[in-house]
Design an enzyme around this catalytic site. Structure first.
Site, PDB file in Angstrom:
ATOM      1  N   GLU A 197      69.964  86.220  19.565  1.00 28.27           N
ATOM      2  CA  GLU A 197      71.357  85.743  19.741  1.00 28.27           C
ATOM      3  C   GLU A 197      72.369  86.775  19.242  1.00 28.27           C
ATOM      4  O   GLU A 197      73.216  86.497  18.392  1.00 28.27           O
ATOM      5  CB  GLU A 197      71.539  84.406  19.011  1.00 28.27           C
ATOM      6  N   GLU A 225      64.868  79.832  24.089  1.00 26.38           N
ATOM      7  CA  GLU A 225      65.009  78.623  23.264  1.00 26.38           C
ATOM      8  C   GLU A 225      65.630  77.507  24.088  1.00 26.38           C
ATOM      9  O   GLU A 225      66.592  77.750  24.811  1.00 26.38           O
ATOM     10  CB  GLU A 225      65.924  78.878  22.056  1.00 26.38           C
TER      11      GLU A 225
HETATM   12  C1  BGP Z   1      69.598  79.081  17.551  1.00 24.23           C
HETATM   13  C2  BGP Z   1      68.678  79.944  16.706  1.00 24.23           C
HETATM   14  C3  BGP Z   1      67.425  79.312  16.293  1.00 24.23           C
HETATM   15  C4  BGP Z   1      67.467  77.806  16.152  1.00 24.23           C
HETATM   16  C5  BGP Z   1      68.370  77.124  17.157  1.00 24.23           C
HETATM   17  C6  BGP Z   1      68.585  75.643  16.859  1.00 24.23           C
HETATM   18  O1  BGP Z   1      70.893  79.457  17.261  1.00 24.23           O
HETATM   19  O2  BGP Z   1      68.319  81.141  17.413  1.00 24.23           O
HETATM   20  O3  BGP Z   1      67.015  79.981  15.114  1.00 24.23           O
HETATM   21  O4  BGP Z   1      67.684  77.408  14.885  1.00 24.23           O
HETATM   22  O5  BGP Z   1      69.591  77.735  17.257  1.00 24.23           O
HETATM   23  O6  BGP Z   1      69.683  75.493  16.013  1.00 24.23           O
HETATM   24  P1  BGP Z   1      69.554  74.606  14.696  1.00 24.23           P
HETATM   25  O7  BGP Z   1      68.305  75.054  14.019  1.00 24.23           O
HETATM   26  O8  BGP Z   1      70.791  74.896  13.926  1.00 24.23           O
HETATM   27  O9  BGP Z   1      69.460  73.162  15.157  1.00 24.23           O
END
Ligand code: BGP
Length: 488
Positions: free
Chosen positions: A194, A387
């Site tokens: 990201e 993701e």
């Molecule tokens: C993205 C990241 C991940 C993951 C995901 C879910 O921004 O790349 O690491 O965490 O978000 O977000 P969260 O864990 O805050 O629910």
């Protein structure tokens, strides 16, 4: 002309994804040094709406306190899901689901505890040797993120993070150690997780402490330039050692959409899209886009480039583009007139057509098809969904099972749109569901925001047995993979 197809490609990379700082634990074991992620604490006494405050901006005093062995705060990312001690069982479970791929990150500070050492930490390398060997046993392709919100803390505190051009050299050394040690077993790499979130949380992404910046945007964009150069250099180095391997970029993409047909909303939406696509444009196309000059000028940013920087960007663009997709971001030129919503790293105008998750993220499967088409039309490179998943409150039912029909519905709806995108001609090569095992949330540091097919018995304060338990979605996904996306 490309042949029409209405099924996923034969070798589609179905799998799951995690990040070292959210899954491993073992924060001070095996010679690992502190990372920026080890500074994030969870405080249940805070009101729920404040649990993401540190993510949005980690105060310098919190960073200093994290260094104090006497600190009484609880730091969930130091413990994760204890994959560090459960990796064999977890990989077996991934194998049982039939994963074709497992997206994971290497904790940079496990390999270079401070980040500036000349030689790597052998114990750290051995830990990942085991992981890659175990994945190979199950025929699971590792997809490795070289840096995922877990850079060595020392690079932040002693060098100022990525705004210091020397960090390029440290990152290139680190990546080359990974290629040489693991390149025989790892064929897919991602340079930065990201990378566009540099704009949203510069400490965890760039090691930049904004209180120390005279002009934060100048430092963030300069630091991002250093990451672009570093990404091109390691793409070069990876291809020299393993010409068949693929190096990708990765952005968090919320597919910004205009709130209305008001031309001002469309302009605002284009600008918001470019706040993300600026990063993938440079890494995938190998040059700064035409709109960059005005975008930087209007932010008071003057990039300093060294001779050769633009040549190396042009010579070594990435081989594929990947992105995280959880929700979409509705954009209005007049946000004050409408209700706003929180979300993955940002806040936006509430989209009245969409439902929200328990954490207020607006769920939008249909725009995943739009996003895939937009990125395919823009880059003409293979695309991977790195993701996608639903963070939810999962409970153990009376029958001792964990029924998560909401997660199955969420994934089914998104996979259906992925298939539509494949029919549209998008070169989609993989899908790694986020949080394939319950892990610590990036934004709130909670374990109770559960994503996994596999439940982990731990609460937000690290209490529990850390036993693993399959959810209903475990067997559902196994069938999805077995049918190559035909049986949803
Ligand atoms: C993205 C990241 C991940 C993951 C995901 C879910 O921004 O790349 O690491 O965490 O978000 O977000 P969260 O864990 O805050 O629910």
């Amino acid at each position: 002309m490309k042949q029409y197809r209405d099924t996923f490609p034969e070798h589609f990379l179905w799998g799951g994804a995690t990040a070292a700082n959210q899954v491993e634990g073992g924060w001070n074991e095996g010679g690992k040094g502190m990372s920026v992620a080890d500074c994030y604490s969870f405080d249940p006494a805070l009101p729920k709406e404040n649990w993401g405050d540190q993510w949005k901006h980690l105060k310098e005093e919190y960073i200093r306190e994290a260094l104090d062995p006497q600190s009484t705060r609880f730091y969930p990312k130091r413990y994760g899901s204890d994959f560090y001690h459960h990796w064999k069982e977890d990989i077996r479970l991934f194998g049982e689901m039939g994963f074709k791929a497992y997206r994971m990150s290497v904790a940079w500070s496990r390999i270079f505890p401070r980040g500036d050492e000349e030689e790597p930490n052998e114990e750290g390398l051995q830990f990942y040797d085991q992981i890659f060997d175990e994945l190979k046993k199950y025929g699971i392709e590792p997809i490795v993120t070289i840096s995922h919100y877990e850079m060595p803390l020392a690079l932040a505190l002693e060098y100022g993070g990525w705004k210091n051009r020397r960090v390029i050299e440290f990152y290139v050394r680190y990546a080359n150690v990974l290629f040489r040690r693991f390149g025989d077993r790892v064929k897919y790499w991602m340079t930065f997780n990201e990378i566009n979130s540099n704009l949203r949380h510069p400490f965890v992404s760039l090691g930049i402490i904004t209180e120390q910046c005279e002009n934060p945007l100048q430092d963030i964009f300069q630091a991002s330039h250093h990451q672009f150069v570093a990404s091109a250099m390691v793409t070069r180095d990876c291809h020299k050692l393993y010409p068949e391997s693929m190096v990708g970029c990765m952005i968090s993409y919320q597919m910004p959409t205009p709130y209305s047909c008001d031309p001002d909303d469309l302009q605002k939406c284009l600008e918001e899209q470019r706040n993300s696509l600026y990063f993938s444009d440079i890494q995938a196309n190998g040059y700064y886009p035409d709109y960059a000059a005005r975008m930087l000028k209007e932010r008071g940013v003057e990039l300093v480039m060294e001779p050769g920087d633009e040549e190396i960007l042009a010579a070594y663009p990435v081989d594929y583009v990947s992105f995280s997709y959880y929700m979409t971001m509705c954009v209005s030129a007049h946000p004050e007139r409408h209700e706003s919503v929180g979300g993955n790293l940002f806040s936006a105008t509430k989209n009245p057509y969409l439902q929200s998750s328990e954490w207020g993220w607006q769920i939008d499967p249909k725009d995943l098809r739009v996003a895939l088409n937009q990125l395919n039309d823009r880059y003409h490179k293979p695309i991977m969904i790195a993701e996608n998943g639903l963070g939810a409150v999962d409970v153990i039912a009376e029958d001792g099972k964990i029924h998560d029909p909401y997660r199955i519905e969420y994934m089914k709806a998104h996979i259906e749109q992925m298939k539509e995108a494949v029919k549209d001609g998008v070169d989609l090569i993989g899908y790694t569901m986020w949080g394939c095992i319950d892990i610590v949330s990036a934004s709130t540091s909670q374990m109770s925001k559960r994503y996994g097919f596999i439940y982990v018995d731990a609460d937000d304060m690290g209490n529990g047995t850390y036993e693993r338990k399959k959810k209903d979605s475990f067997d559902w996904y196994r069938k999805v993979i077995l049918s190559n996306g035909e049986e949803l």
